[in-house]
Design a protein around this motif. Structure first.
Motif, short mmCIF file in Angstrom:
data_model
loop_
_atom_site.label_atom_id
_atom_site.label_comp_id
_atom_site.label_asym_id
_atom_site.label_seq_id
_atom_site.Cartn_x
_atom_site.Cartn_y
_atom_site.Cartn_z
N TYR A 1 -38.39 4.32 -23.81
CA TYR A 1 -38.59 5.61 -23.16
C TYR A 1 -38.43 5.51 -21.64
N ALA A 2 -38.73 4.33 -21.08
CA ALA A 2 -38.59 4.16 -19.64
C ALA A 2 -37.16 4.43 -19.21
N ARG A 3 -36.21 3.97 -20.01
CA ARG A 3 -34.79 4.19 -19.68
C ARG A 3 -34.45 5.68 -19.72
N PHE A 4 -34.93 6.37 -20.74
CA PHE A 4 -34.65 7.80 -20.85
C PHE A 4 -35.35 8.59 -19.73
N TYR A 5 -36.55 8.14 -19.37
CA TYR A 5 -37.31 8.79 -18.31
C TYR A 5 -36.55 8.69 -16.99
N ILE A 6 -36.09 7.49 -16.65
CA ILE A 6 -35.34 7.28 -15.41
C ILE A 6 -34.05 8.08 -15.43
N GLU A 7 -33.35 8.06 -16.57
CA GLU A 7 -32.10 8.81 -16.70
C GLU A 7 -32.32 10.30 -16.52
N ALA A 8 -33.39 10.83 -17.13
CA ALA A 8 -33.67 12.27 -17.05
C ALA A 8 -33.90 12.71 -15.62
N TYR A 9 -34.70 11.94 -14.88
CA TYR A 9 -34.99 12.35 -13.50
C TYR A 9 -33.82 12.07 -12.57
N TYR A 10 -32.99 11.08 -12.91
CA TYR A 10 -31.77 10.88 -12.13
C TYR A 10 -30.84 12.08 -12.28
N LEU A 11 -30.67 12.54 -13.52
CA LEU A 11 -29.84 13.72 -13.76
C LEU A 11 -30.41 14.95 -13.08
N VAL B 1 -51.18 9.72 -15.73
CA VAL B 1 -51.25 8.94 -14.49
C VAL B 1 -51.63 7.49 -14.75
N PRO B 2 -52.66 7.20 -15.59
CA PRO B 2 -52.98 5.78 -15.85
C PRO B 2 -51.80 5.03 -16.47
N LEU B 3 -51.03 5.72 -17.32
CA LEU B 3 -49.87 5.07 -17.94
C LEU B 3 -48.78 4.81 -16.92
N TYR B 4 -48.54 5.78 -16.03
CA TYR B 4 -47.54 5.57 -14.98
C TYR B 4 -47.92 4.37 -14.12
N ILE B 5 -49.20 4.29 -13.75
CA ILE B 5 -49.65 3.18 -12.92
C ILE B 5 -49.46 1.85 -13.65
N TYR B 6 -49.87 1.83 -14.91
CA TYR B 6 -49.79 0.58 -15.66
C TYR B 6 -48.36 0.15 -15.91
N PHE B 7 -47.54 1.06 -16.46
CA PHE B 7 -46.18 0.68 -16.83
C PHE B 7 -45.31 0.40 -15.61
N ALA B 8 -45.46 1.20 -14.56
CA ALA B 8 -44.68 0.95 -13.34
C ALA B 8 -45.09 -0.36 -12.71
N GLY B 9 -46.41 -0.61 -12.61
CA GLY B 9 -46.88 -1.86 -12.03
C GLY B 9 -46.44 -3.06 -12.84
N THR B 10 -46.55 -2.94 -14.15
CA THR B 10 -46.14 -4.03 -15.03
C THR B 10 -44.66 -4.34 -14.88
N ALA B 11 -43.83 -3.30 -14.91
CA ALA B 11 -42.39 -3.51 -14.82
C ALA B 11 -41.99 -4.13 -13.47
N ILE B 12 -42.56 -3.61 -12.40
CA ILE B 12 -42.20 -4.12 -11.07
C ILE B 12 -42.61 -5.57 -10.91
N LEU B 13 -43.84 -5.89 -11.28
CA LEU B 13 -44.33 -7.26 -11.09
C LEU B 13 -43.61 -8.24 -12.00
N ALA B 14 -43.31 -7.84 -13.24
CA ALA B 14 -42.56 -8.72 -14.13
C ALA B 14 -41.18 -9.01 -13.56
#
Length: 449
Positions: free
Chosen positions: A420-430, A335-348
């Motif tokens: 890994y973010a790309r693979f993660y998004i692809e996996a859940y899209y599929l 969960v801390p990683l999801y918060i950090y990486f998602a927040g970082t990506a969105i704000l960037a």
């Protein structure tokens, strides 16, 4: 378009996300500390009969593994090897015939590793077969240490049902030709899972994260499972979660060493990582709610005072504690990683998008938005760089590579992890679009041997 107040507010939000994620992640430091300890080495006075199972449909280069099994220090009369192939014309059948105590089993129409394991295990568990105490699974592209089977037998003195050996890198045994930056980056994955994860889980009797090669499963557990019921793309992770749900115990034992082969190219490594993430999504969909229900049941029992069944039984209390923290680990450790990486990506992306809009629509170069985006991305890079450095230090004996290769891996691995973010998004899209069709057994890139 952001005004100065909005831009400043968003950057402060990024700072808040960093602080929040760091505070939430602090308990994870205990995992890293556990990995620094010298692992316990066990000895078993008893010689148990063991079976080594090698799924080898259409596999090339099997001879290297068979040679390493033939060179084992463990008494050859106390273990047998079973190589599972897909048809009677497989050339590995003739190869295996030249070795003592190495047998072949044909399981036709197998479409995944799980079907191969299920077929051979069901046969070996039938009445009249040898009474094996445990079954060891090794992938066909691996090499095992000379003491591998002996150390697996040593680990049977532990009261654990699943034993995980240490994964080292086969490529490192064959010189610089088989080491690429992609190999070195992907090799760090095993350190992340084991030295920085499973060492602590083993200490606390928590369910370990299981890799499908170099593992041993006791006979009683195979009987309970009725063979090998897993058919997902990552049957090892499915075993991880079902072990958690069923209170099966596991242990990471570093002295039983397997050398696993890594693909030389980024394309090959990406194909494996994509499969991992798709399998992770499949298993999460299938078992996630069950783990959540079990966790909240533990919480309810704790607050309702329902502890009578364990308070006078220290061993059961330890198991319950391990299961509770194992469920917590599965549900909340990322969960801390999801918060950090998602927040970082969105704000960037917001800052970059704002700068791009102002440049193309208004012919204005907004240095503040560019500056904020660059700082956010640099902080992200620094976090992943530091994480990589910890891994190299934790498992420094494993990385038999030059200093220049380590420097390259340190610099490049943050980008490798970010992918890994790309693979993660692809996996859940599929998964959400129901496009995760059943995968057949695909031959992957191998080293020339």
């Amino acid at each position: 378009m952001l005004n100065s107040f909005q831009a400043e507010f968003l950057f402060n939000a990024f700072v808040f996300i960093c602080v929040l994620s760091f505070v939430m992640y602090l308990p994870r430091i205990r995992y890293y500390i556990a990995g620094l300890k010298v692992p316990k080495h066990f000895s078993n006075p008893d010689k148990n009969r063991l079976a080594v199972i090698v799924p080898a449909k259409n596999e090339k280069g099997l001879r290297v593994l068979l040679d390493s099994l033939a060179a084992q220090t463990y008494d050859k009369d106390y273990f047998d090897t079973y190589v599972v192939v897909g048809d009677k014309d497989d050339p590995n059948i003739n190869l295996c015939a030249s070795y003592k105590n190495i047998h072949t089993k044909v399981i036709e129409n197998q479409t995944c590793k799980g079907e191969a394991l299920d077929g051979i295990l069901r046969e070996l568990m039938e009445p009249g077969q040898k009474e094996y105490a445990a079954f060891i699974v090794v992938d066909a592209d691996n090499v095992v240490d000379a003491n591998f089977v002996m150390e697996m037998n040593n680990a049977l003195v532990l009261d654990r049902q699943i034993i995980l050996g240490k994964r080292r890198i086969k490529n490192y045994l064959y010189g610089r030709k088989y080491r690429t930056w992609a190999v070195n980056c992907n090799a760090l994955t095993y350190t992340f899972l084991d030295k920085m994860g499973n060492c602590f889980r083993s200490e606390r009797n928590m369910s370990n994260t299981i890799c499908g090669t170099g593992i041993m499963v006791r006979r009683d557990l195979i009987q309970e499972m009725g063979g090998w019921p897993y058919r997902s793309m990552t049957e090892d992770f499915e075993l991880t979660v079902t072990a958690l749900l069923n209170n099966w115990t596991s242990y990471y034992y570093e002295y039983a060493v397997t050398y696993t082969e890594e693909g030389l190219s980024l394309k090959s490594c990406d194909a494996r990582r994509r499969r991992w993430l798709i399998g992770y999504a499949q298993v999460g969909e299938k078992y996630g709610r069950l783990v959540s229900k079990k966790f909240w049941k533990y919480v309810q029992d704790f607050f309702s005072g329902s502890k009578e069944s364990v308070e006078h039984n220290p061993k059961k209390a330890e198991l319950v504690s391990g299961n509770f923290w194992g469920c917590f680990d599965y549900l909340f450790s990322f969960v801390p990683l999801y918060i950090y990486f998602a927040g970082t990506a969105i704000l960037a992306l917001v800052f970059l998008g704002d700068a791009a809009y102002k440049f193309f629509a208004m012919q204005t170069l907004d240095f503040f938005s560019i500056h904020c985006a660059v700082k956010i991305l640099l902080v992200l890079y620094g976090v992943l760089f530091f994480y990589t450095a910890i891994a190299f230090y934790e498992d420094r004996a494993m990385y038999a590579i030059s200093l220049s290769e380590k420097i390259v891996a340190l610099c490049v691995n943050p980008f490798y992890i970010a992918e890994y973010a790309r693979f993660y998004i692809e996996a859940y899209y599929l998964l959400l679009t129901k496009k995760q069709a059943k995968q057949s057994w695909i031959q992957v890139e191998r080293m020339e041997q």
